[in-house]
Design an enzyme around this catalytic site. Structure first.
Site, PDB file in Angstrom:
ATOM      1  N   CYS A  27       0.807  -1.216   0.000  1.00 17.54           N
ATOM      2  CA  CYS A  27       0.000   0.000   0.000  1.00 17.54           C
ATOM      3  C   CYS A  27       0.844   1.272   0.000  1.00 17.54           C
ATOM      4  O   CYS A  27       0.502   2.248  -0.659  1.00 17.54           O
ATOM      5  CB  CYS A  27      -0.970  -0.007   1.155  1.00 17.54           C
ATOM      6  SG  CYS A  27      -0.185  -0.246   2.752  1.00 17.54           S
ATOM      7  N   HIS A  64      -2.092   0.502   7.186  1.00 13.44           N
ATOM      8  CA  HIS A  64      -2.391   0.842   5.796  1.00 13.44           C
ATOM      9  C   HIS A  64      -1.917   2.275   5.545  1.00 13.44           C
ATOM     10  O   HIS A  64      -1.756   3.063   6.468  1.00 13.44           O
ATOM     11  CB  HIS A  64      -3.913   0.739   5.593  1.00 13.44           C
ATOM     12  CG  HIS A  64      -4.300   0.740   4.156  1.00 13.44           C
ATOM     13  ND1 HIS A  64      -3.695  -0.048   3.200  1.00 13.44           N
ATOM     14  CD2 HIS A  64      -5.275   1.443   3.515  1.00 13.44           C
ATOM     15  CE1 HIS A  64      -4.271   0.165   2.032  1.00 13.44           C
ATOM     16  NE2 HIS A  64      -5.226   1.074   2.185  1.00 13.44           N
ATOM     17  N   ASP A  73      -7.881   5.791  -2.207  1.00 14.57           N
ATOM     18  CA  ASP A  73      -7.056   4.652  -1.796  1.00 14.57           C
ATOM     19  C   ASP A  73      -6.622   3.887  -3.037  1.00 14.57           C
ATOM     20  O   ASP A  73      -7.365   3.061  -3.568  1.00 14.57           O
ATOM     21  CB  ASP A  73      -7.843   3.747  -0.862  1.00 14.57           C
ATOM     22  CG  ASP A  73      -6.948   2.669  -0.257  1.00 14.57           C
ATOM     23  OD1 ASP A  73      -5.776   2.558  -0.698  1.00 14.57           O
ATOM     24  OD2 ASP A  73      -7.412   1.944   0.637  1.00 14.57           O
TER      25      ASP A  73
END
Lengths: 682, 330
Positions: A432, A476, A492
Site C-alpha cells: 500500500c 495501511h 485509496d
C-alpha cells in the site's frame, strides 16, 4: 563468623522437643523454604521480557547454593562475598541498561536483590523481608503488562507467597507439602469481596509525584515517517493495535479508515509529518466544526505505542480531555501512550475537510523535492494535460493503476535510486505504501494538493461484544487529495489494485501469495478458518475488552458513574456502610466456620452416658453433680436392685471407653454399640 | 528530678491499676479456656512493616495510575483483616490446665507441668507458651489433642512459689498479627527451707536421749534379715556382697527404731530466728532421713508422728516450707 559455623541450618525440631528458651522463630521450616523458592521462580517468569538474560543464571545459582547449604554440603557465603555479589549485581544492571534509573533498571535491581537475599535466608526475619519483597515485585509486573491471563497467573504468585508466609509459621514441617497452600487459598478468597468494594470505592487521585518511566520499551504501530517497506513490516505482526466500540451501528468495513498520521513532507525518499515548529500557530488546532451531519460516537481502547498519535475516523473530535485535535484532522496525545489508553471520539464522516485551503497549506501539500523520479513526473503532467479537471485527473491516475499489471504483494523487493520510477515502470509490485506514495507524488507533480495518510484500514468485528479489533497487520497507507468544492477527499490507490484488501482484509488480499503472517506460524489469527479456535479467540478478546475497560482502565469518571448508578447521590456514609457490609458479609460466615468448634464437642460415649442419666432421672434417680459414675451406679443398684445389672454393665463399658481412649476404631465402635444396647435395656 | 519523682508513683499506680484490670478480666484458674474475654490481638512488628508495604504498593498504584497495583494493595489489606480472624481462631478454644509443680529447695529449679489441649477439631500451629522467667516453648497441637508441657523455672524463697503469669501467644498464620493472653494459672511450687546446720545444739538433747548430738552409730542396729530392694531404700543397706555374687539386689533389714524415735522440735532452738530455725530443722530432717531414722516433727500448731521414708520426709519438709506462709497467691 557466626554464619559460617552453622553449616546446617537448624533443622526445625519436632514440635515440643525444641530446647526451651530459644529466641522466637529462629529457624525457617524446610517446607517454607521450598515455597519461597517456588514463588521466586514464579515471579521471575513474567518479568523475563524486560530483564537482561543474566538474571536467570543468577536465580539458578542462588537457588542451588541455598539448596546445598540446606543439605549441609556448602557453607553460607561470607560477608565480603555477599557484599561483592551485591556490587556485582549493581554493575551488571548498569552495564545492561546503561543507567540505574528508570523503571526497567529498578526492576532488574529488585529482582537481583530478591535472588541474592536467598543467600542470607537464615532466620524467620529474613524470610519476612524476602516475602514482602516478593509481594512488591509482583506489583511491578503490572507496570509492564496488564493482560487478563497474566493477572490470573499473578494471583497464583500471590498465593505462593502467602503460602510461604503460612508455612513459615508451621514449625516442625520438615518436608515440602501442598497442604500449607490450602489455608492461604481460603484466606485469599475471603479477602476478595472487601478488595472488590475497596477497588471500586477508593478515590482515584492523580499522581502525587512523577515516577521513573519505561525507557526501554520499543515503539510499536505506525511510526512518524514512512519509507517504502515500513507498513509491510508492520503487517507481519498479529498484535492488537486498538479496539473500538461504536455507540451505534458499525460502519461498513470499507469505510473504516483509521487515520493516525498525515504525511505532508517528502524528504530523502521518506514521508514524514509536519513538525510542530513548521506549522504556523493558527494552523495548529482544528478550526471550529463547520456544517452539520450525522455523527458517529465511538470509544477507542488503544494498546501502548510509546508514540503520541491516536487513531480515529474522518473528522474526529475528542470527547475526553487530554486528547488534542490537530489542524490536519487527526488526534494527538500530548504524552506518549505508555499504557493501554482509552478515549472517546465523535466523528462526522460526511463533513468536508478544509473546504477552503489556506495558502500555507496549499503550498506545503504541493511541495516536492527538486530532483528524482523524472518519469513519474512526466507521466503525471501528461495525464493532467488530458484531464478536464483535478477530479478527472485523479480518475485517470487510478485507471493507470487499474490497467497496469500491478500486483499487491508483501514482498515487493528492494527499490533503487528513483524508487517510484522503478516501482511504476519496472517492478509494478508493491504494498500500500508504494501505491499511495506514487499516487501522491503524481498529484503533487501535476499541481494537485495531496498527502499520504497512514493508519489502519478495516478491522475484525468481534460478534461476541460487537467491538472492532484492529490488528497491526491492518496497517495501511492511503492518499488524500484536495479538490475544490469538496475539500480533502480520500483516495485509496491500493483498493484499485487489490479491492479485496479494503473489503475483505489483508488475509484475503494475500490469499494467493500465502504470505499472511508468514513469520508467526503459531498466531491464532492464522487459524481463523478453524471454527472453535476462532470462537475461542474472539471470546477471549471480548473478555479482554471488558477487562480493559472495567478493571485496567477504571478511572475516576467511571467510578463516579458507577457509584451514582448504585446510590444516586454519592455520600461518604454510604460508602463506609458498603465497606462494612461487605466485610461483615464475608467475615461473619468465616468466623462461624472457624469457630464452629467453639463449644466443646461431646464424644459419643459421653452423649450415651448423658442419655443413661436422663433415663434414670425420669425414674427419680438423679445423679449428683460431681458424682463419679461408679458411685452413682452403686447407689442406683442399692436403691433399685432390678436395674443393677444393666446400670453396672453400662457404667463399666463407659468407664472403659473414657479411660482407655487409645483403642483401634473397630473395637471402639463395637464397645459403643454395646453401650447403646446396655442403655437400651433400661 | 521532681518529674522523675512524680513519674515513679504514677508508674506504680498504673501498673497496679493494670494488674487489677487484668486480674478482673483474666482471673486465676486451674483450667482456663481461652476465649474473647481473655485474648488480645494487635499487629506484630512484621504487621506494621506489612502496612508500610501496602502503603508503598498503593503509592505505585496512585503514581502510575495502575489499577492492578491498587487491586493488589486492597487484596493484601483485606487479607490482613481476614488474618485477624484466623489468628484469633488459632488460640480461641484452647485450654490450659495446671497439672503440678515439683517441690524443691531454694536455688533449684522446679518442674512446672501444664496441659495444653483442645476438644475442637482443627489443628493449631506455633503456639508459644512462655513464662516471665524466660522459659518458653513453641508447639503445634493436632485436632482434639492434649499435650503435657514441662517447664523448669528457678524458684524464690521458702514457701509457695507462684511463677507469675503465663504468656500464651501465636502469630499463626501470617505472622502479621499477634494474639496473646497472660494466664494466671493456679499453679504453685512448694519451696523448702534451705537446709543449713547452724551449729546450735538442741535444748533437750541430753535430757531424753533423743537429741541430734547423740546419734547412734551405724552397726548399733539389730540386723534382722534381707528383703528385695525397693526404690527409696538406702544404698548403704544394699547387700552388695550378694549382688556381687549375682543374686538379686537386696537390702539389709534392721529392727524398727520404735523405742528410739526422735523428734524435730521447734522449741528445741529458742535462740534462733525463725528462718534459721527452720533451716536447722530441715538440715536435721535430711540427715536423719539419710540414716533411715524415724523421726517426728513438732511445730507450733501442728505435729507429725514419727515415721520414715520419702513420703514422710516430703510431709515434714512441706510442713517446714509452709510454716507461717499463706496459701499461694497474693
Amino acid at each position: 563468623m557466626k554464619a559460617r559455623k552453622r553449616w546446617f541450618p537448624p533443622r526445625a525440631s519436632r514440635t515440643g522437643q525444641r530446647p526451651a528458651g530459644r529466641a522466637p522463630g529462629a529457624a525457617i521450616p524446610r517446607n517454607a523454604l521450598v515455597w519461597i523458592l517456588l514463588s521466586q521462580f514464579a515471579l521471575l517468569l513474567p518479568h523475563l521480557p524486560q530483564l537482561p538474560i543474566w538474571v536467570v543464571p543468577v536465580y539458578l545459582c542462588t537457588a542451588l547454593w541455598r539448596g546445598m547449604v540446606l543439605r549441609g554440603q556448602w557453607s553460607w557465603p561470607s560477608r565480603p562475598l555477599r557484599l561483592a555479589l551485591i556490587l556485582a549485581g549493581f554493575a551488571a544492571v548498569w552495564f545492561s541498561f546503561g543507567s540505574l534509573l528508570g523503571l526497567e533498571p529498578t526492576v532488574a535491581l529488585l529482582l537481583t536483590a530478591f535472588a541474592l537475599k536467598l543467600l542470607e535466608l537464615q532466620r524467620r526475619q529474613d524470610a519476612y523481608v524476602l516475602i514482602f519483597l516478593g509481594y512488591f515485585i509482583a506489583v511491578t509486573v503490572f507496570l509492564f503488562n496488564q493482560d487478563l491471563l497474566l493477572v490470573l497467573y499473578m494471583v497464583g504468585c500471590l498465593w505462593l507467597l502467602t503460602s510461604a508466609l503460612v508455612a513459615l509459621h508451621r514449625p516442625g514441617e520438615d518436608r515440602f507439602n501442598w497442604r500449607s497452600g490450602r489455608l492461604p487459598a481460603i484466606m485469599l478468597l475471603q479477602a476478595v469481596p472487601v478488595m472488590l468494594v475497596l477497588f471500586f470505592v477508593f478515590p482515584r487521585i492523580g499522581p502525587l509525584w512523577s515516577v521513573p518511566l519505561k525507557t526501554q520499551a520499543a515503539t510499536t504501530g505506525v511510526s512518524d515517517h514512512m519509507k517504502p517497506g515500513d507498513v509491510a513490516s508492520l503487517s507481519q505482526s498479529d498484535a492488537v493495535a486498538f479496539r473500538v466500540q461504536f455507540a451505534g451501528e458499525i460502519p461498513p468495513r470499507g469505510e473504516l479508515y483509521w487515520r493516525g498520521l498525515v504525511f505532508s513532507v517528502l524528504e530523502e525518499g521518506a514521508w514524514r509529518s509536519l513538525r510542530y515548529q513548521e506549522i504556523p500557530p493558527r494552523e495548529w488546532r482544528l478550526a471550529q466544526k463547520n456544517g452539520a451531519g450525522s455523527a458517529l460516537d465511538y470509544q477507542v481502547l488503544m494498546e501502548a505505542t510509546q508514540q503520541h498519535w491516536l487513531y480515529a475516523l474522518r473528522y474526529p473530535q475528542p470527547l475526553d480531555p487530554g486528547v488534542m485535535a490537530m489542524g490536519d484532522y487527526r488526534l494527538y496525545s500530548p504524552v506518549e501512550v505508555e499504557e493501554r489508553f482509552r478515549y472517546r471520539v465523535r466523528s462526522w464522516p460526511e463533513l468536508p475537510l478544509d473546504p477552503v485551503l489556506s495558502d500555507w497549506r496549499r503550498e506545503t501539500e504541493l511541495r516536492l523535492p527538486e530532483q528524482g523520479n523524472p518519469r513519474t513526473r512526466a507521466l503525471a503532467r501528461e495525464l493532467r494535460l488530458g484531464a478536464e479537471s483535478d477530479g478527472d485527473f485523479v480518475q485517470r491516475v487510478l485507471d493507470y493503476y487499474r490497467n497496469g499489471p500491478f500486483v499487491y504483494t508483501l514482498q515487493p523487493g528492494v527499490l533503487g535510486d528513483d524508487p517510484i520510477d522503478e516501482f511504476l515502470f519496472q517492478r509494478q509490485r508493491g504494498f500500500c505504501e508504494h501505491y499511495a506514495s506514487a499516487f501522491v507524488i503524481m498529484m503533487r507533480a501535476a499541481g494537485v494538493p495531496a498527502r499520504v495518510v497512514a493508519g489502519y484500514q478495516g478491522g475484525e468485528i468481534n460478534p461476541v461484544n460487537r467491538t472492532v479489533i484492529v490488528h497491526q497487520f491492518d496497517a495501511h497507507a492511503w492518499a488524500e487529495v484536495w479538490l475544490a468544492g469538496q475539500g480533502w477527499v480520500r483516495v485509496d490507490p491500493t483498493a484499485v489494485v487489490s479491492p479485496e484488501r479494503v473489503t475483505l482484509g489483508l488475509e484475503e488480499a494475500l490469499a494467493e501469495e500465502g504470505s499472511f503472517l508468514a513469520e508467526s506460524p503459531l498466531s491464532p489469527l492464522r487459524y481463523r478458518g478453524i471454527d472453535w479456535i476462532n470462537s475461542l479467540r474472539l471470546r477471549y478478546d471480548a473478555l479482554t475488552y471488558r477487562w480493559q475497560s472495567w478493571v485496567v482502565g477504571f478511572d475516576s469518571e467511571q467510578q463516579l458513574n458507577l457509584l451514582q448508578r448504585l446510590f444516586g447521590e454519592v455520600r461518604a456514609r454510604d460508602l463506609a456502610l458498603l465497606l462494612l457490609g461487605s466485610a461483615a458479609l464475608v467475615l461473619a460466615p468465616a468466623a462461624w466456620w472457624l469457630l464452629r468448634g467453639g463449644r466443646p464437642r461431646r464424644l459419643p460415649e459421653e452423649r450415651l452416658y448423658q442419655r443413661l442419666c436422663r433415663r434414670l432421672a425420669r425414674r427419680g434417680l438423679e445423679r449428683h453433680p460431681g458424682e463419679a459414675p461408679g458411685h452413682f451406679a452403686e447407689r442406683v443398684a442399692a436403691e433399685r436392685p432390678e436395674l443393677a445389672a444393666a446400670v453396672r454393665r453400662a457404667t463399666a463399658i463407659y468407664s472403659a471407653l473414657v479411660y482407655a481412649p487409645q483403642q483401634p476404631p473397630g473395637e471402639r465402635g463395637e464397645r459403643l454399640r454395646e453401650l447403646r444396647r446396655a442403655i437400651g435395656q433400661l | 528530678m521532681p518529674l522523675a519523682a512524680l513519674a515513679e508513683p504514677l508508674r506504680t499506680a498504673w501498673r497496679k491499676r493494670f494488674g487489677r484490670w487484668l486480674a478482673n478480666r483474666n482471673p486465676r484458674g486451674r483450667r482456663i479456656l481461652l476465649n474473647q474475654r481473655r485474648l488480645f490481638i494487635f499487629p506484630s512488628r512484621m504487621g506494621l512493616l506489612f502496612a508500610l508495604l501496602l502503603l508503598l504498593i498503593l503509592l505505585i498504584g496512585i503514581n502510575y495510575q495502575n489499577n492492578l497495583a491498587y487491586a493488589v494493595a486492597f487484596l493484601l489489606a483485606s487479607l490482613f483483616v481476614v488474618a485477624v480472624l484466623h489468628t484469633y481462631a488459632n488460640l480461641a478454644g484452647l485450654s490450659v490446665e495446671a497439672v503440678r509443680a515439683g517441690a524443691v529447695f531454694p536455688g533449684q529449679r522446679s518442674r512446672f507441668s501444664l496441659r495444653l489441649g483442645q476438644r475442637e477439631n482443627r489443628p493449631r500451629y506455633a503456639l508459644r507458651l512462655s513464662w516471665a522467667k524466660g522459659e518458653s516453648e513453641e508447639v503445634n497441637l493436632g485436632p482434639g489433642e492434649h499435650r503435657l508441657l514441662h517447664f523448669s523455672l528457678p524458684v524464690g524463697e521458702r514457701g509457695w512459689f507462684h511463677p507469675g503469669r503465663l504468656l500464651v501467644e501465636s502469630r499463626y498464620p501470617l505472622g502479621l498479627l499477634r494474639c496473646w493472653t497472660w494466664l494466671d494459672l493456679d499453679l504453685a511450687a512448694v519451696v523448702y527451707p534451705a537446709p543449713r546446720d547452724s551449729g546450735e545444739t538442741a535444748l533437750g538433747a541430753a535430757a531424753d536421749g533423743s537429741g541430734g548430738s547423740s546419734l547412734p552409730r551405724p552397726g548399733n542396729e539389730d540386723f534382722q534379715g534381707f528383703r528385695d530392694y525397693r526404690p527409696g531404700d538406702s544404698l548403704r543397706h544394699v547387700h552388695w556382697k550378694g549382688l556381687a555374687r549375682g543374686q538379686n539386689m537386696q537390702s539389709k533389714q534392721y529392727h524398727a527404731w520404735a523405742s528410739r524415735e526422735r523428734w524435730l522440735d521447734w522449741e528445741d532452738y529458742p535462740g534462733l530466728p525463725q528462718e534459721t530455725r527452720l533451716s536447722q530443722l530441715c538440715h536435721l530432717a535430711l540427715q536423719w532421713q539419710r540414716r533411715e531414722q524415724p523421726f517426728g516433727l513438732r511445730l507450733p500448731g501442728s505435729t507429725l508422728q514419727p515415721d520414715r521414708g520419702p513420703a514422710h520426709l516430703e510431709a515434714v519438709l512441706t510442713a517446714l516450707a509452709l510454716y507461717r506462709r499463706e496459701a499461694p497467691g497474693e
